[in-house]
Each structure stands twice: as structure tokens, then as C-alpha cells.
Scaffold this active site. Structure first.
Site, PDB file in Angstrom:
ATOM      1  N   ASP A 138      88.064  37.195 -28.333  1.00  0.00           N
ATOM      2  CA  ASP A 138      88.270  35.744 -28.362  1.00  0.00           C
ATOM      3  C   ASP A 138      88.286  35.209 -29.804  1.00  0.00           C
ATOM      4  O   ASP A 138      89.084  34.349 -30.150  1.00  0.00           O
ATOM      5  CB  ASP A 138      87.163  35.024 -27.577  1.00  0.00           C
ATOM      6  CG  ASP A 138      87.352  35.177 -26.063  1.00  0.00           C
ATOM      7  OD1 ASP A 138      88.515  35.285 -25.620  1.00  0.00           O
ATOM      8  OD2 ASP A 138      86.350  35.213 -25.335  1.00  0.00           O
TER       9      ASP A 138
ATOM     10  N   THR B  25      82.419  44.146 -31.802  1.00  0.00           N
ATOM     11  CA  THR B  25      81.740  43.920 -30.521  1.00  0.00           C
ATOM     12  C   THR B  25      81.167  45.224 -30.010  1.00  0.00           C
ATOM     13  O   THR B  25      81.841  46.268 -30.029  1.00  0.00           O
ATOM     14  CB  THR B  25      82.612  43.292 -29.414  1.00  0.00           C
ATOM     15  OG1 THR B  25      81.794  43.147 -28.248  1.00  0.00           O
ATOM     16  CG2 THR B  25      83.855  44.076 -29.034  1.00  0.00           C
TER      17      THR B  25
ATOM     18  N   ASP C 163      80.679  45.818 -27.085  1.00  0.00           N
ATOM     19  CA  ASP C 163      81.252  46.072 -25.761  1.00  0.00           C
ATOM     20  C   ASP C 163      82.337  47.151 -25.777  1.00  0.00           C
ATOM     21  O   ASP C 163      82.655  47.719 -24.739  1.00  0.00           O
ATOM     22  CB  ASP C 163      81.865  44.788 -25.182  1.00  0.00           C
ATOM     23  CG  ASP C 163      80.845  43.658 -25.095  1.00  0.00           C
ATOM     24  OD1 ASP C 163      79.645  43.922 -25.287  1.00  0.00           O
ATOM     25  OD2 ASP C 163      81.245  42.510 -24.833  1.00  0.00           O
TER      26      ASP C 163
ATOM     27  N   LYS D 173      58.037  59.473  -9.612  1.00  0.00           N
ATOM     28  CA  LYS D 173      57.759  58.474  -8.568  1.00  0.00           C
ATOM     29  C   LYS D 173      58.669  57.255  -8.599  1.00  0.00           C
ATOM     30  O   LYS D 173      58.575  56.415  -7.714  1.00  0.00           O
ATOM     31  CB  LYS D 173      56.293  58.052  -8.622  1.00  0.00           C
ATOM     32  CG  LYS D 173      55.860  57.403  -9.920  1.00  0.00           C
ATOM     33  CD  LYS D 173      54.394  56.986  -9.838  1.00  0.00           C
ATOM     34  CE  LYS D 173      53.952  56.351 -11.132  1.00  0.00           C
ATOM     35  NZ  LYS D 173      52.552  55.949 -11.138  1.00  0.00           N
ATOM     36  N   TYR D 174      59.518  57.122  -9.607  1.00  0.00           N
ATOM     37  CA  TYR D 174      60.337  55.904  -9.671  1.00  0.00           C
ATOM     38  C   TYR D 174      61.825  56.209  -9.767  1.00  0.00           C
ATOM     39  O   TYR D 174      62.227  57.172 -10.432  1.00  0.00           O
ATOM     40  CB  TYR D 174      59.997  55.075 -10.915  1.00  0.00           C
ATOM     41  CG  TYR D 174      58.629  54.458 -10.918  1.00  0.00           C
ATOM     42  CD1 TYR D 174      58.196  53.663  -9.865  1.00  0.00           C
ATOM     43  CD2 TYR D 174      57.773  54.669 -12.001  1.00  0.00           C
ATOM     44  CE1 TYR D 174      56.927  53.094  -9.899  1.00  0.00           C
ATOM     45  CE2 TYR D 174      56.513  54.097 -12.034  1.00  0.00           C
ATOM     46  CZ  TYR D 174      56.095  53.322 -10.975  1.00  0.00           C
ATOM     47  OH  TYR D 174      54.862  52.752 -10.998  1.00  0.00           O
TER      48      TYR D 174
ATOM     49  N   GLY E  34      77.383  44.928 -22.194  1.00  0.00           N
ATOM     50  CA  GLY E  34      78.765  45.361 -22.446  1.00  0.00           C
ATOM     51  C   GLY E  34      79.750  44.429 -21.790  1.00  0.00           C
ATOM     52  O   GLY E  34      80.939  44.729 -21.721  1.00  0.00           O
ATOM     53  N   ARG E  35      79.244  43.334 -21.278  1.00  0.00           N
ATOM     54  CA  ARG E  35      80.051  42.297 -20.628  1.00  0.00           C
ATOM     55  C   ARG E  35      80.907  42.887 -19.507  1.00  0.00           C
ATOM     56  O   ARG E  35      80.384  43.654 -18.707  1.00  0.00           O
ATOM     57  CB  ARG E  35      80.921  41.584 -21.661  1.00  0.00           C
ATOM     58  CG  ARG E  35      81.125  40.125 -21.343  1.00  0.00           C
ATOM     59  CD  ARG E  35      82.148  39.541 -22.265  1.00  0.00           C
ATOM     60  NE  ARG E  35      81.586  39.133 -23.542  1.00  0.00           N
ATOM     61  CZ  ARG E  35      80.866  38.042 -23.717  1.00  0.00           C
ATOM     62  NH1 ARG E  35      80.587  37.255 -22.735  1.00  0.00           N
ATOM     63  NH2 ARG E  35      80.427  37.740 -24.916  1.00  0.00           N
TER      64      ARG E  35
ATOM     65  N   GLU F 145      76.768  45.903 -17.254  1.00  0.00           N
ATOM     66  CA  GLU F 145      76.322  44.496 -17.234  1.00  0.00           C
ATOM     67  C   GLU F 145      77.213  43.623 -16.347  1.00  0.00           C
ATOM     68  O   GLU F 145      76.735  42.795 -15.584  1.00  0.00           O
ATOM     69  CB  GLU F 145      76.352  43.949 -18.669  1.00  0.00           C
ATOM     70  CG  GLU F 145      75.921  42.518 -18.789  1.00  0.00           C
ATOM     71  CD  GLU F 145      75.965  42.036 -20.233  1.00  0.00           C
ATOM     72  OE1 GLU F 145      74.896  41.670 -20.751  1.00  0.00           O
ATOM     73  OE2 GLU F 145      77.034  42.021 -20.852  1.00  0.00           O
TER      74      GLU F 145
END
Ligand code: FBP
Length: 557
Positions: A178, A205, A207, A244-245, A253-254, A313
Site C-alpha cells: 500500500d 514488510t 509478511d 500434555k499440551y 503475516g496478515r 494470522e
């Protein structure tokens, strides 16, 4: 290290680091540019009509030349635009070094807080002492950044007024897609006013979505993805130890999933969502949830109730039912639409909203947790984008997976345990010390911008290519921004934009992932990249991202 010192040993050491230069830039004063027509680049006629002054420019390729005209002193203004990306300070230090090297009377000014600093003439002079402090440092704090978009004629006039007031020869805009679109429009505006002030863009960026056949990668992607991969590796090792998780890790990163894809290639998670694949296969939230639950069930059957799931993201914008919902919300919430005011004033915002959305979107909106509903209603950024960094999709997925596994349990289809932790990695990778790659790339981009200014180029983006090769082999030049543009609908209007590059499912990085990912589901093949290294073997300090290597057709071990 003294507790009284405000500089860490690494901070001081990095200030002394000398980024390597591409061979051609070692001979700065002998670098000239020749024009090369860009093949197969037939721009959209509606774009060309918007850029009558800058539409007919060719690529500039740098080479060593003799008999160049003497370099003259230049006055240049520089600004950061948008989110931080590691290496930004090196663009400025490189620009400063090259300008002064080309002519010792050249001067550089930094606009404070991004484009708004240019519009309102808030600036500092960038001096030798100032650049010394920021060499190879993270962040954008030397002059700050901002997301103001230069779009009204008053803002263009104000930017020109500032540039003339400061007697600038050029403005350098360091930004993403942009912001570089803005750079092209500003260059066109200034030229249309008959003024000789160049505007040069620099691709920034984390991203990784500002890339095309001319830009191999934007700066910041290398450092951010390596930083996130380090953290993912640490979390994977914790998961492997505690057993356990399930860790649901959303990665900044949009819209594009370049960072998620790169981090997956670096760390080998049990499952990674690639938004572009979700879009192509029109996978619903339930489809993705089912796939994650299948992974969890397979692992549970092997006695493993832990794992790593990566999410990009911007995933929410790629799931068809949410895509429709977000589009409808964007229209309803657009500041110039009457609904926006009514919604602002409404005591029961959601009741009013339900009268404005389609049935499908109402159903989708009502099915999601309240916190996510609120996040979807938050203000858009100045470019009209949903602020995806604020939408906690890791929580959305954890809730959906919990529900699905519970249902499977009731039906006797799942006997394992499921306990999840959500993480969001974003800001920790945007402002850290730039990797050697980003330090060198950014320093070179600063030099290239200085040379383009000496050549009086305007409406160009600085480019450095052959980035997968050794630094001395990098090639440098400039590409006309107009040649990268396409028309797109923004806020309900057709606008010229530089297209965001999403993950191409036919390119080598995704194909490599597709080949490998099944083997990561059940076996624990986690890889632990560790922190970015600044000293030691070149294999540790000079590595490139897999994305860059694969896109440059480099064989990987
Ligand atoms: P840019 O496109 O400006 O480089 O921003 C990158 C980014 O880090 C995105 O990945 C993220 O969605 C966004 O900025 C977050 O920005 P903010 O903190 O301003 O909401």
C-alpha cells in the site's frame, strides 16, 4: 555488562558490524544505470491513464560505467510507512552512507511518525552521530512509523509543500504494497506539477507479500520468520518434554501465509493451515477443524496427546463463510456508509447488525465466540483492511476443536486427552536485531535508493536480486512502480494497487510442504532452528529462508 549502561553488549557489537556490499556497490561512484524494456508487462489501460507522467518508464539496471557526470549534493527526505520490519534502520544508514559517499555535502532528513510527518513537516536531520547508534539495530524508532495514507489532494499538496520547503531532491518511502502504491501516486502527482523531486520506494514488510518477478522478497521476512521459527522450536521442545499440551500458534503475516509456510518448513509442526489452500479448496471452519481433529486422533491412537498446530494470522479471511461475513461487515462498517453512524449510535449494535447481514452471515456471526465477534467489528486500518492481528483465531480453533473432540468422544471415536495453549507470534519478530541477511539486504537497498536519486529516477522501487547467492553476486537496480500495479476494489471503488503476492500453490515452497507434511503428523519430526546467529560459521550466520532458496531453485539438503 553494566546494569547502568543503556546499551547491551550485543547492541554495541551490532553497531560495529559491517554489512557486506554487493560487488557493484563497492564501486559506488562508477555505478550508472541503463534502461531495459520490461517484457510481457502490458499494464492495464486504466492504470496507464492514471499515470500519464510515469507510465512509460523502463527498468534500470546498474552497471559499472566510465565517463559518468559528476555527482551533485542531494537533499533527501526518508520515511517509514506501516508495520515495523527488521532492517529498516539499515536502509537509512545505507542511504546516508551512499549519499555522503557520492557527495559529502548531501543531507538526509527523516520524517517523524511515517507519512504524517511528511504531510505536516515533522522532521529531524539524520546525522553521522545518529546513524551510528542505529546501525544493524531492530525497530524503526530512529524516526518512527505510521499508517497514515496520503490520499486526498490536500495531503498530496501538503507533502509537496514540505518537500519544497526543505528543498528536497527526493523522498524515499520505505513501506509495503500500500505504501509503495502511495509512492507511485506521489511521484505522479509531483511530476504532474512540473516539479523535479524524485520519489523512490523500498520494499518492506515481514509478511513477504510484496514480491513478484522483480522483487524476490521484502526485507524483514527473513528475520521475522527465523525469530518465530526459533520460538516455535522452543515450544515444540516443551510440548515434547511435558507431553500434555497442544499448542495452537498463530503467526503474524496478515493475509498471505508466507510466514506460516516458511516456519513450517523450518520447524516441522504436526499440522499447518495454509490460507491460500483453504481458499482454493473452499474449506469451511468445520472442514479445517475436522482435519485438525483427525491429526489429534491419529496421534492419540499412538499415545501422543500433545502437538504443534500453526495458523496464519489472516486465515479467517480465507474461510468462505467468514470471507462473506467480513465482506458484508466491511460494507456495513465503511465510514462513508449511513449504517456505520447508526451502528455507532446503537445501544444494541448486534441486533441492528443482524438486520443488515445476509442469513448466511448472520448464522456464521452467531456461531462464533463473543470475543471474536467483537474483534471482527473493530475499526479497519487506514487502508480498509480488517485488523487481523487483533482477531484471536487460535482461540476460535481451540474452541471448535474442543467441541468436535467432545462429540467424537461421545460417539466413542476419540479416546485421547486434549488440552490446548494458544499463542500469537507477531510483534516479537518485527523489531528484533535484523539477521545478517536483512542487515546486508537493507544496507544495499539504501545504497540503491541513493543511486536512483543521483540518476533522477522517480516512481521507482529499489531492487536487489539474486538474493539466494553470495552477497557479492547480488544485482541492483530499479523497477517502475506503475509496472507492478493492477486495479482492485477498495472501499467499493476501483483503485490502482500493487498486488499482494499470496502463497502460490504451484510454487516450490508449497509443493515441498505438501510432500513433507504427512510425515509430520504422527512422528515427532520437530526441528529446532534456535536463535538467529550473528557470528560463527557462515552456515549459521548467512542462511536464507527456505522460501527464498526454493523459489530461486536452490537444492535443499
Ligand atoms: P505492513 O504490511 O505495514 O508491513 O505490516 C505488517 C504487519 O506486521 C502485519 O503482519 C500485521 O497484521 C500488522 O502489521 C499489524 O499492524 P498493527 O500493529 O499496526 O495492527
Amino acid at each position: 555488562m553494566s546494569v547502568h549502561s543503556s546499551c547491551s553488549p550485543l547492541q554495541l557489537q551490532r553497531q560495529q558490524y559491517q554489512p557486506k556490499l554487493p560487488s557493484i556497490l563497492e564501486h559506488l561512484r562508477q555505478v550508472g544505470g541503463h534502461f531495459k524494456a520490461l517484457d510481457g508487462n502490458e499494464a492495464d489501460p486504466s492504470i496507464l491513464s492514471l499515470f500519464p507522467q510515469t507510465k512509460d518508464q523502463d527498468e534500470i539496471v546498474f552497471s559499472i560505467q566510465s565517463g559518468l557526470p559528476a555527482h551533485t549534493p542531494k537533499r533527501v527526505g526518508v520515511l517509514f510507512s506501516g508495520g515495523q520490519a527488521s532492517g529498516g534502520h539499515n536502509v537509512i544508514t545505507g542511504l546516508f552512507d551512499a549519499l555522503v559517499n557520492l557527495h559529502h555535502e548531501s543531507r538526509l532528513f527523516g520524517f517523524l511518525g511515517g507519512p504524517s510527518g511528511l504531510i505536516s513537516d515533522q522532521h529531524v536531520e539524520i546525522t553521522h552521530d545518529l546513524v551510528q547508534k542505529y546501525r544493524n539495530q531492530g525497530g524503526f524508532d530512529m524516526i518512527g512509523s505510521g499508517r497514515t495514507k496520503i490520499e486526498t489532494s490536500a495531503q498530496y499538496e501538503a507533502a509537496l509543500y514540505t518537500a519544497e520547503h526543505l528543498k528536497l531532491d527526493a523522498i524515499v518511502i520505505i513501506g509495503g504494497d500500500d505504501s509503495n502504491t502511495n509512492a507511485a501516486l506521489l511521484a505522479e502527482f509531483i511530476k504532474s506539477k512540473g516539479r523535479n523531486i524524485c520519489v523512490i520506494g523500498v520494499p518492506k514488510t515481514i509478511d513477504g507479500d510484496l514480491k513478484n518477478e522483480h522483487i524476490e522478497i521484502s526485507f524483514g521476512f527473513d528475520t521475522a520468520s527465523k525469530t518465530f521459527a526459533d520460538i516455535i522450536g522452543n515450544i515444540a521442545r516443551d510440548a515434547l518434554s511435558a507431553k500434555k499440551y497442544y499448542h495452537f500458534i498463530r503467526l503474524m503475516g496478515r493475509s498471505a501465509s508466507h510466514i506460516a509456510l516458511e516456519c513450517a518448513l523450518q520447524t516441522h509442526p504436526n499440522y499447518v493451515v495454509i490460507a491460500e489452500e483453504v481458499l482454493e479448496k473452499a474449506k469451511t471452519l468445520q472442514n479445517i477443524t475436522d482435519e485438525i481433529c483427525d491429526v489429534i486422533s491419529r496421534r492419540a491412537a499412538a499415545g501422543k496427546n500433545y502437538g504443534i498446530i500453526l495458523l496464519p494470522e489472516g486465515i479467517i479471511e480465507f474461510i468462505p463463510e467468514f470471507r462473506l461475513l467480513i465482506n458484508e461487515l466491511n460494507t456495513v462498517l465503511a465510514p462513508d456508509k449511513p449504517h456505520a453512524l447508526a451502528l455507532d449510535a446503537a445501544t444494541d449494535k448486534k441486533a441492528l447488525l443482524s438486520t443488515l447481514l445476509s442469513d448466511a452471515s448472520n448464522q456464521c456471526f452467531k456461531s462464533i465466540p463473543q470475543a471474536i465477534q467483537e474483534q471482527l467489528l473493530m475499526d479497519r486500518d487506514p487502508h480498509g483492511n480488517v485488523q487481523v492481528s487483533k482477531i484471536e483465531t487460535e482461540k476460535l480453533f481451540i474452541t471448535a476443536v474442543e467441541k468436535e473432540l467432545e462429540e467424537r468422544k461421545q460417539k466413542g471415536l476419540f479416546q485421547g486427552k486434549f488440552s490446548a495453549q494458544g499463542h500469537f507470534l507477531g510483534y516479537e519478530g518485527r523489531s528484533c536485531y535484523p539477521s545478517n541477511f536483512d542487515s546486508q539486504y537493507c544496507n544495499a537497498l539504501g545504497y540503491v535508493a541513493a543511486l536512483l536519486i543521483q540518476m533522477r529516477a522517480t516512481g521507482y522501487i529499489a531492487t536487489v536480486s539474486r538474493l539466494a547467492e553470495a552477497v557479492d553476486e547480488w544485482q541492483c537496480g530499479g523497477i517502475p512502480l506503475v509496472k507492478m500495479m493492477a486495479m482492485e476494489e477498495r472501499h467499493g471503488k476501483q483503485k490502482p494497487v500493487i498486488k499482494k503476492a499470496l502463497v502460490d500453490l504451484n510454487n516450490a515452497p508449497f509443493k515441498t510442504l505438501a510432500k513433507l507434511r504427512d510425515s509430520w503428523v504422527q512422528e515427532d519430526k520437530y526441528c529446532f532452528p534456535g536463535p538467529i546467529q550473528f557470528a560463527g560459521l557462515p552456515a549459521l550466520t548467512e542462511g536464507r529462508t527456505f522460501t527464498l532458496l526454493l523459489e530461486s531453485s536452490k537444492n535443499l539438503q
